[in-house]
Write a protein that holds these residues in place. Structure first.
Motif, PDB file in Angstrom:
ATOM      1  N   ARG A   3       0.832  -1.210   0.000  1.00  0.00           N
ATOM      2  CA  ARG A   3       0.000   0.000   0.000  1.00  0.00           C
ATOM      3  C   ARG A   3       0.861   1.253   0.000  1.00  0.00           C
ATOM      4  O   ARG A   3       0.563   2.230  -0.685  1.00  0.00           O
ATOM      5  CB  ARG A   3      -0.931   0.008   1.219  1.00  0.00           C
ATOM      6  N   ASP A  20      -0.715  -3.720 -10.608  1.00  0.00           N
ATOM      7  CA  ASP A  20      -1.979  -3.088 -10.999  1.00  0.00           C
ATOM      8  C   ASP A  20      -2.670  -3.931 -12.070  1.00  0.00           C
ATOM      9  O   ASP A  20      -2.845  -3.486 -13.208  1.00  0.00           O
ATOM     10  CB  ASP A  20      -1.685  -1.673 -11.513  1.00  0.00           C
ATOM     11  N   GLU A  44      -5.700  -4.835 -12.720  1.00  0.00           N
ATOM     12  CA  GLU A  44      -6.994  -4.411 -13.268  1.00  0.00           C
ATOM     13  C   GLU A  44      -6.940  -3.021 -13.917  1.00  0.00           C
ATOM     14  O   GLU A  44      -7.966  -2.514 -14.361  1.00  0.00           O
ATOM     15  CB  GLU A  44      -8.051  -4.412 -12.162  1.00  0.00           C
ATOM     16  N   GLY A  45      -5.781  -2.418 -13.950  1.00  0.00           N
ATOM     17  CA  GLY A  45      -5.686  -1.078 -14.532  1.00  0.00           C
ATOM     18  C   GLY A  45      -6.317  -0.014 -13.656  1.00  0.00           C
ATOM     19  O   GLY A  45      -6.824   0.985 -14.150  1.00  0.00           O
ATOM     20  N   GLU A  46      -6.273  -0.217 -12.340  1.00  0.00           N
ATOM     21  CA  GLU A  46      -6.869   0.742 -11.412  1.00  0.00           C
ATOM     22  C   GLU A  46      -6.114   2.065 -11.415  1.00  0.00           C
ATOM     23  O   GLU A  46      -6.704   3.139 -11.269  1.00  0.00           O
ATOM     24  CB  GLU A  46      -6.876   0.143 -10.006  1.00  0.00           C
ATOM     25  N   TRP A  47      -4.780   1.989 -11.603  1.00  0.00           N
ATOM     26  CA  TRP A  47      -3.951   3.194 -11.554  1.00  0.00           C
ATOM     27  C   TRP A  47      -3.412   3.580 -12.917  1.00  0.00           C
ATOM     28  O   TRP A  47      -3.306   4.763 -13.231  1.00  0.00           O
ATOM     29  CB  TRP A  47      -2.776   2.986 -10.585  1.00  0.00           C
TER      30      TRP A  47
END
Length: 260
Positions: free
Chosen positions: A50, A231, A233-236
């Motif tokens: 995190r 990453d 899922e392509g969150e960032w």
């Protein structure tokens, strides 16, 4: 059977039952302790991710994107031969900077985890396996091309790119920004000496083309792998921006080679 024998048999049975209960209790206690330690390790690993997920992602993306532009879109050729000295300066210095920045964040992560027993955490193993591929791509002399940086040199670059800054929670480690990096290059000969060869080799990268830069193709692929791990899922970072440079022309070493 006399009363003495009955008492002895009952006492022995009670003792056996007591031993069995004690043993079972010990097993359950040990299992619970192991599970608690494993949960704690997972929590520590998740906290580590995190804290450093975003800067690791950002620096990995900056470096892989620069390598992609350099090797597939003539980025260096466009600006190194420009009549604008500022463009030439930027291309050389910023290309070396994005490499140094990523090595710095890898060094921060290494320092944070070196005293933590996280080897049994699956996500940690995957992360540091991906990171080792990045280190190896730069360090191996089994691949042609400039920008070979031995592992000790990689760590040294990471170290000198770090500095302490004050935050609401006290002093924290941060990485030099681009402006501070350029200023140190101009004013600190000791700092600049770590980057002299890399700055000169930017021109060598441009001259070799993709075929002569197998090391950087491998490095770009390893960086995309790290991004996908951090990453998925392509969150960032957008998934469509993770295009791997083709490695079809690469002849990778089949035996172990020195990698510093």
């Amino acid at each position: 059977m006399g009363p003495e024998i009955v008492i002895a048999v009952v006492s022995a049975a009670v003792a056996l039952i007591s031993v069995a209960v004690t043993y079972r209790t010990a097993l359950v206690t040990h299992r619970l302790q192991v599970e608690a330690r494993n949960r704690e390790k997972v929590e520590v690993a998740e906290d580590l991710f995190r804290r450093y997920r975003v800067p690791l992602l950002a620096s990995a993306d900056s470096l892989q994107d620069r390598l992609h532009n350099v090797l597939s879109r003539n980025f260096l050729r466009t600006y190194l031969h420009s009549a604008d000295n500022e463009n030439q300066h930027y291309v050389r210095h910023n290309t070396v900077y994005v490499l140094a920045e990523h090595l710095a964040w890898l060094e921060v992560l290494r320092r944070e985890q070196r005293f933590l027993d996280l080897d049994s955490v699956k996500s940690t193993k995957e992360l540091f396996t991906a990171i080792q591929r990045i280190h190896h791509s730069l360090a191996t002399d089994g691949l042609p091309g400039p920008f070979r940086v031995f592992r000790g040199h990689q760590r040294a670059i990471g170290e000198i790119m770090l500095h302490r800054v004050e935050s609401s929670e006290g002093p924290v480690t941060d990485v030099l920004g681009y402006a501070a990096f350029c200023h140190r290059l101009e004013t600190d000969p000791g700092f600049a000496s770590w980057f002299t060869r890399l700055l000169a080799e930017v021109d060598d990268v441009e001259a070799r083309g993709r075929r002569g830069n197998e090391r950087l193709v491998l490095l770009q692929n390893a960086l995309v792998e790290l991004i996908e791990l951090l990453d998925p899922e392509g969150e960032w970072l957008p998934v469509e921006h993770r295009e791997r440079l083709p490695r079809a022309e690469l002849i990778l070493p089949t035996s172990r080679t020195p990698n510093g």
